[in-house]
Design an enzyme around this catalytic site. Structure first.
Site, PDB file in Angstrom:
ATOM      1  N   ASP A 275     -93.330 -14.807-111.011  1.00  0.00           N
ATOM      2  CA  ASP A 275     -93.635 -16.188-110.638  1.00  0.00           C
ATOM      3  C   ASP A 275     -94.825 -16.669-111.447  1.00  0.00           C
ATOM      4  O   ASP A 275     -95.701 -15.867-111.804  1.00  0.00           O
ATOM      5  CB  ASP A 275     -93.959 -16.303-109.140  1.00  0.00           C
ATOM      6  CG  ASP A 275     -93.655 -17.689-108.589  1.00  0.00           C
ATOM      7  OD1 ASP A 275     -94.300 -18.661-109.030  1.00  0.00           O
ATOM      8  OD2 ASP A 275     -92.763 -17.811-107.736  1.00  0.00           O
TER       9      ASP A 275
ATOM     10  N   GLY B 130     -93.528 -14.553-101.465  1.00  0.00           N
ATOM     11  CA  GLY B 130     -93.108 -13.174-101.265  1.00  0.00           C
ATOM     12  C   GLY B 130     -92.163 -12.927-100.107  1.00  0.00           C
ATOM     13  O   GLY B 130     -91.815 -11.775 -99.820  1.00  0.00           O
TER      14      GLY B 130
ATOM     15  N   ASP C  13     -85.021 -17.969-106.113  1.00  0.00           N
ATOM     16  CA  ASP C  13     -85.380 -19.103-105.267  1.00  0.00           C
ATOM     17  C   ASP C  13     -86.226 -20.075-106.079  1.00  0.00           C
ATOM     18  O   ASP C  13     -87.008 -20.846-105.532  1.00  0.00           O
ATOM     19  CB  ASP C  13     -86.142 -18.622-104.029  1.00  0.00           C
ATOM     20  CG  ASP C  13     -86.075 -19.628-102.881  1.00  0.00           C
ATOM     21  OD1 ASP C  13     -85.091 -20.394-102.819  1.00  0.00           O
ATOM     22  OD2 ASP C  13     -86.989 -19.640-102.043  1.00  0.00           O
TER      23      ASP C  13
ATOM     24  N   TRP D  78     -88.920 -13.459 -99.652  1.00  0.00           N
ATOM     25  CA  TRP D  78     -87.637 -12.823 -99.968  1.00  0.00           C
ATOM     26  C   TRP D  78     -87.820 -11.347-100.267  1.00  0.00           C
ATOM     27  O   TRP D  78     -87.016 -10.509 -99.834  1.00  0.00           O
ATOM     28  CB  TRP D  78     -86.968 -13.549-101.136  1.00  0.00           C
ATOM     29  CG  TRP D  78     -86.239 -14.784-100.716  1.00  0.00           C
ATOM     30  CD1 TRP D  78     -86.510 -15.568 -99.633  1.00  0.00           C
ATOM     31  CD2 TRP D  78     -85.099 -15.371-101.363  1.00  0.00           C
ATOM     32  NE1 TRP D  78     -85.625 -16.606 -99.572  1.00  0.00           N
ATOM     33  CE2 TRP D  78     -84.753 -16.517-100.618  1.00  0.00           C
ATOM     34  CE3 TRP D  78     -84.375 -15.060-102.505  1.00  0.00           C
ATOM     35  CZ2 TRP D  78     -83.685 -17.340-100.977  1.00  0.00           C
ATOM     36  CZ3 TRP D  78     -83.314 -15.870-102.870  1.00  0.00           C
ATOM     37  CH2 TRP D  78     -82.972 -17.002-102.106  1.00  0.00           C
TER      38      TRP D  78
ATOM     39  N   LYS E 294     -80.871 -20.655-105.874  1.00  0.00           N
ATOM     40  CA  LYS E 294     -81.004 -21.977-105.254  1.00  0.00           C
ATOM     41  C   LYS E 294     -80.524 -23.043-106.231  1.00  0.00           C
ATOM     42  O   LYS E 294     -80.907 -23.047-107.403  1.00  0.00           O
ATOM     43  CB  LYS E 294     -82.462 -22.236-104.871  1.00  0.00           C
ATOM     44  CG  LYS E 294     -82.685 -23.645-104.319  1.00  0.00           C
ATOM     45  CD  LYS E 294     -83.935 -23.729-103.479  1.00  0.00           C
ATOM     46  CE  LYS E 294     -85.190 -23.439-104.256  1.00  0.00           C
ATOM     47  NZ  LYS E 294     -86.387 -23.475-103.380  1.00  0.00           N
TER      48      LYS E 294
ATOM     49  N   ASP F 110     -94.357 -16.906-116.697  1.00  0.00           N
ATOM     50  CA  ASP F 110     -93.295 -17.900-116.673  1.00  0.00           C
ATOM     51  C   ASP F 110     -91.966 -17.225-116.997  1.00  0.00           C
ATOM     52  O   ASP F 110     -91.810 -16.608-118.059  1.00  0.00           O
ATOM     53  CB  ASP F 110     -93.607 -18.985-117.704  1.00  0.00           C
ATOM     54  CG  ASP F 110     -92.629 -20.156-117.657  1.00  0.00           C
ATOM     55  OD1 ASP F 110     -91.603 -20.070-116.950  1.00  0.00           O
ATOM     56  OD2 ASP F 110     -92.896 -21.161-118.350  1.00  0.00           O
TER      57      ASP F 110
END
Length: 229
Positions: A93, A74, A133, A76, A173, A109
């Site tokens: 997530d 959490g 991320d 971000w 990322k 998912d």
């Protein structure tokens, strides 16, 4: 826990711990970003990666709707809440994530075919920013790990192209070497600027980089839905 030469902290006892576990714990104990996160109330040192990226690229200012892919734990979303307190935030997530005031958190998912629709509905309008991320669980084979993570980046890119408002931003990322040529070409088709960056908070021995795609071109490049084809 004891202090060794130079003031570095060491584990008082390593009994029952593996060498890799000991190394990880010692690195955490001596990581200034970990200590700073604890002092400033962030759930992870990763918060400073987003802070540093935003200081350089200025994408959070004025954001009203934000999606956080791979939200756990959490950090971000905490940054977004502090810098854009009025923004609506939806995160997703596979891992459970403790509630964050002002954020909607979905435990599912992202690669589930229903996830994009659920996220878009929860957000309630076009996104200003899609943050990712996400990284695939590693299997120890560098090429496989890279392919698995890049598949997530590509899925995030497609999702961003469906939900972003014109002018919006996608931050994701990637791994060593950045996004591959095909993905870069697609990002350049969708966005006016595409940059790679490694924020100072990203450990030097880490293979992670971030791609920052700004200025989404909107309906001219947005994928057509099946009912529009």
């Amino acid at each position: 826990m004891t202090r060794g030469d130079g003031g570095r902290q060491r584990i008082k006892t390593a009994k029952g711990r593996s060498a890799s576990s000991i190394k990880w714990i010692q690195r955490q104990l001596n990581d200034p970003y970990v200590r700073k996160a604890q002092a400033e109330g962030y759930r992870s040192r990763a918060a400073y990666k987003l802070i540093e990226l935003d200081e350089r690229f200025q994408f959070l200012k004025g954001a009203k709707r934000v999606i956080d892919l791979g939200i756990a734990p959490g950090g971000w979303t905490q940054v977004v809440r502090r810098q854009c307190p009025q923004a609506a935030i939806v995160g997703i997530d596979l891992l459970p994530t403790d509630p964050i005031d002002g954020a909607t958190i979905l435990q599912m998912d992202f690669m589930d075919e229903e996830a994009p629709g659920v996220l878009a509905e929860a957000l309630g309008g076009p996104a200003d920013i899609v943050l990712s991320d996400m990284a695939a669980n590693t299997v120890g084979h560098p090429q496989t790990d890279h392919l698995r993570t890049m598949a997530l980046v590509e899925a995030g890119c497609l999702f961003a192209s469906e939900v972003l408002r014109p002018g919006g931003t996608y931050v994701a990322k990637v791994l060593a070497g950045g996004a591959d040529n095909n993905l870069v070409a697609e990002l350049k088709r969708l966005f006016t600027t595409v940059k790679h960056a490694k924020p100072p908070a990203s450990r030097k021995d880490s293979s992670e980089w971030y791609v920052i795609a700004q200025g989404f071109k909107g309906d001219a490049v947005r994928p057509k839905r099946d009912d529009e084809a």
